[in-house]
Design an enzyme around this catalytic site. Structure first.
Site, mmCIF file in Angstrom:
data_model
loop_
_atom_site.group_PDB
_atom_site.id
_atom_site.type_symbol
_atom_site.label_atom_id
_atom_site.label_comp_id
_atom_site.label_asym_id
_atom_site.label_seq_id
_atom_site.Cartn_x
_atom_site.Cartn_y
_atom_site.Cartn_z
ATOM 1 N N GLY A 22 38.614 44.607 49.851
ATOM 2 C CA GLY A 22 39.559 43.496 49.665
ATOM 3 C C GLY A 22 39.490 42.895 48.270
ATOM 4 O O GLY A 22 40.038 41.823 48.027
ATOM 5 N N GLU A 50 46.491 24.840 36.742
ATOM 6 C CA GLU A 50 45.081 25.204 36.559
ATOM 7 C C GLU A 50 44.711 26.488 37.317
ATOM 8 O O GLU A 50 43.954 27.325 36.832
ATOM 9 C CB GLU A 50 44.197 24.042 37.048
ATOM 10 C CG GLU A 50 42.715 24.266 36.886
ATOM 11 C CD GLU A 50 42.285 24.382 35.436
ATOM 12 O OE1 GLU A 50 42.411 23.402 34.702
ATOM 13 O OE2 GLU A 50 41.819 25.478 35.032
ATOM 14 N N GLU A 58 44.230 44.687 45.295
ATOM 15 C CA GLU A 58 45.463 44.688 46.075
ATOM 16 C C GLU A 58 45.808 46.124 46.466
ATOM 17 O O GLU A 58 45.362 47.078 45.821
ATOM 18 C CB GLU A 58 46.618 44.163 45.198
ATOM 19 C CG GLU A 58 46.399 42.807 44.603
ATOM 20 C CD GLU A 58 46.674 41.685 45.589
ATOM 21 O OE1 GLU A 58 47.428 41.907 46.543
ATOM 22 O OE2 GLU A 58 46.105 40.593 45.407
ATOM 23 N N LYS A 65 47.753 35.786 31.935
ATOM 24 C CA LYS A 65 46.797 34.683 31.760
ATOM 25 C C LYS A 65 46.597 34.370 30.270
ATOM 26 O O LYS A 65 46.441 33.211 29.888
ATOM 27 C CB LYS A 65 45.472 35.031 32.430
ATOM 28 C CG LYS A 65 45.628 35.063 33.948
ATOM 29 C CD LYS A 65 44.474 35.745 34.632
ATOM 30 C CE LYS A 65 44.664 35.755 36.140
ATOM 31 N NZ LYS A 65 43.736 36.658 36.812
#
Ligand code: NAP
Length: 438
Positions: A194, A136, A197, A212
């Site tokens: 932040g 999930e 990356e 995804k």
């Protein structure tokens, strides 16, 4: 006589990785211990956590006896019935997952990269060993989208799906829209905050989104698709100019993962997309994620929330842990993974038909627009509107053309011809437009 104490059992888990998500899982299991015990009727206890460096300074308090830099201590412990993999990457994560499955341990992972590339092998290994494989957290962090597809929509066929599934790209596009800043400026700001990356390539190039999409396709359409077979384009070429024109024309630009069922074939693609401003997806800003689904009988649905971050993602990881723990405790074994249907052919991107936003940069001189329009005409592309602003004779200026529906191949050919013109000063840009989103 006092009330008898309810006996609760315990499920021991092992973890690999104690970074952003791993730390979130440890904290969530601690903070929501009572709530989870009440809902599960048992305690989830972390027995061991494998990390790369046991001596590393960590933001959360953790007993040093829990940590190891030897993954085997997690994989070989007979008391550990479930392994939660939160280290990321493909190798050695895939090897560890297969080893854990081989030893009959259930698996929970947030690792979309390994599942997108090696899902067929991992799901089949888990099926064979009759262990659960929860993932999930690998799609949209804190949004229970996979569970919605697997359970809530189990009785319905999803026919199309549009997802903003990468928070970094969405943040960059949102900031470009509100601040008018360039891609590079916003990316720098996102890294400072932040949200991105240090190496943001996977996010901005669409790779994370396509990983995804592969997993969404598995649950929505029941197909296992190769990552490489999906057209993937990132947001690197979208400039402040395009965001501004889009706004003026009544659109927003979003990086979308798109899937549509079309009989025996399907569309599956990731690319920057213009959406009419008033559609719900167009209003999803910042680091948020959202997936818009169309079910045959359930109709449209929008799933919105935090797509990443330690704690939201941890809720998804622990939801899988609890789900599998329930099965272990009730002795019903594991629910088999989804039944796949024979894979459907993905429509080549050149065959996908939609309206386009075209932006050309050309030296401002008489006849240029006519030439561009001529090339579009040769490819059968109808022009819906034209914008040419900021006339600066003999300087490079943008020319924007909105087209009627045209196939990708025709647009590609027309742009290649336009780009040969000596007056054209940079590679022309096409952004697909989607309007069927309610
Ligand atoms: P992260 O902060 O980089 O943490 C990675 C962890 O793995 C660290 O604790 C590291 O140990 C450990 N590790 C690395 N190599 C190892 C090895 N060879 N053996 C044992 N441990 C090793 O990563 P993250 O952001 O938590 O992401 C973890 C997974 O969740 C990835 O698959 C990612 O795609 C997925 N995910 C992340 C988010 C998010 O918001 N971050 C959201 C959804 C999904 P040290 O601590 O000792 O360095």
């Amino acid at each position: 006589m006092g009330a008898s104490k309810i006996q609760v059992g315990k499920i021991q888990i092992g973890m690999i990785g104690l970074g952003t998500v791993g730390s979130g899982v440890v904290q969530l299991l601690e903070k929501n211990r009572d709530l989870i015990r009440r809902r599960l009727g048992a305690d989830i206890q972390i027995k061991k956590i494998a990390v790369a460096q046991t001596q590393k300074k960590r933001s959360l308090k953790i007993a040093s006896s829990l940590l190891t830099d030897k993954v085997e201590e997690v994989l070989n412990d007979p008391e550990i019935s479930m392994v939660v993999e939160l280290m990321g990457g493909i190798d050695p994560a895939k090897r560890y997952l297969l080893q854990a499955i081989e030893k009959g341990k259930h698996i929970v992972t947030a690792n979309k990269a390994v599942l997108a590339h090696h899902g067929a092998e991992l799901f089949s290994a888990a099926e064979k060993k009759k262990v659960g494989l929860g993932f999930e957290a690998s799609v949209c962090g804190g949004i229970p989208i996979l569970r919605a597809l697997r359970e809530g929509l189990v009785a319905d066929q999803v026919t199309s799906l549009y997802g903003i599934v990468n928070g970094t790209s969405n943040y960059i596009l949102t900031e470009m829209t509100s601040e008018g800043s360039s891609f590079e400026e916003v990316l720098k700001k996102a890294q400072e905050k932040g949200y991105a990356e240090a190496d943001p390539r996977f996010d901005v190039n669409g790779i994370d989104s396509v990983h995804k999409l592969v997993l969404l396709l598995r649950l929505a359409f029941g197909v296992q698709v190769d990552v490489e077979s999906i057209y993937t384009e990132g947001i690197g070429r979208v400039g402040p100019l395009d965001v501004k024109f889009a706004e003026e024309l009544g659109y927003r630009i979003k990086l979308l993962a798109i899937a549509k069922l079309e009989g025996d074939s399907m569309e599956a693609r990731v690319h920057p997309t213009m959406l009419p401003k008033e559609t719900l997806l167009a209003t999803v800003d910042g680091v948020f994620n959202a997936v818009y689904l169309l079910g045959e009988y359930s109709g449209p649905g929008l799933y919105f929330g935090s797509g990443a971050g330690g704690m939201p993602t941890a809720t998804a990881v622990v939801s899988d842990v609890v789900d599998i723990a329930k099965n272990i405790l009730s002795g019903i074994g594991v629910r088999g993974s989804e039944r796949m249907v024979p894979s459907k052919k993905i429509k080549p991107i050149e065959e996908v038909q939609c309206s386009h936003y075209l932006r050309f940069m050309a030296v401002d001189q008489p006849g240029v627009l006519a030439k561009i329009a001529g090339f579009l005409g040769e490819e059968g592309i109808g022009i819906a509107s034209v914008i040419q602003k900021g006339r600066k004779l003999q300087q490079s200026v943008p020319v924007v053309i909105m087209t009627y529906e045209a196939k990708g191949r025709a647009v590609e050919r027309a742009l290649a011809k336009v780009d040969q013109l000596p007056v054209v000063t940079e590679k022309s840009l096409a952004i697909r437009i989607e309007t069927d989103l309610g």
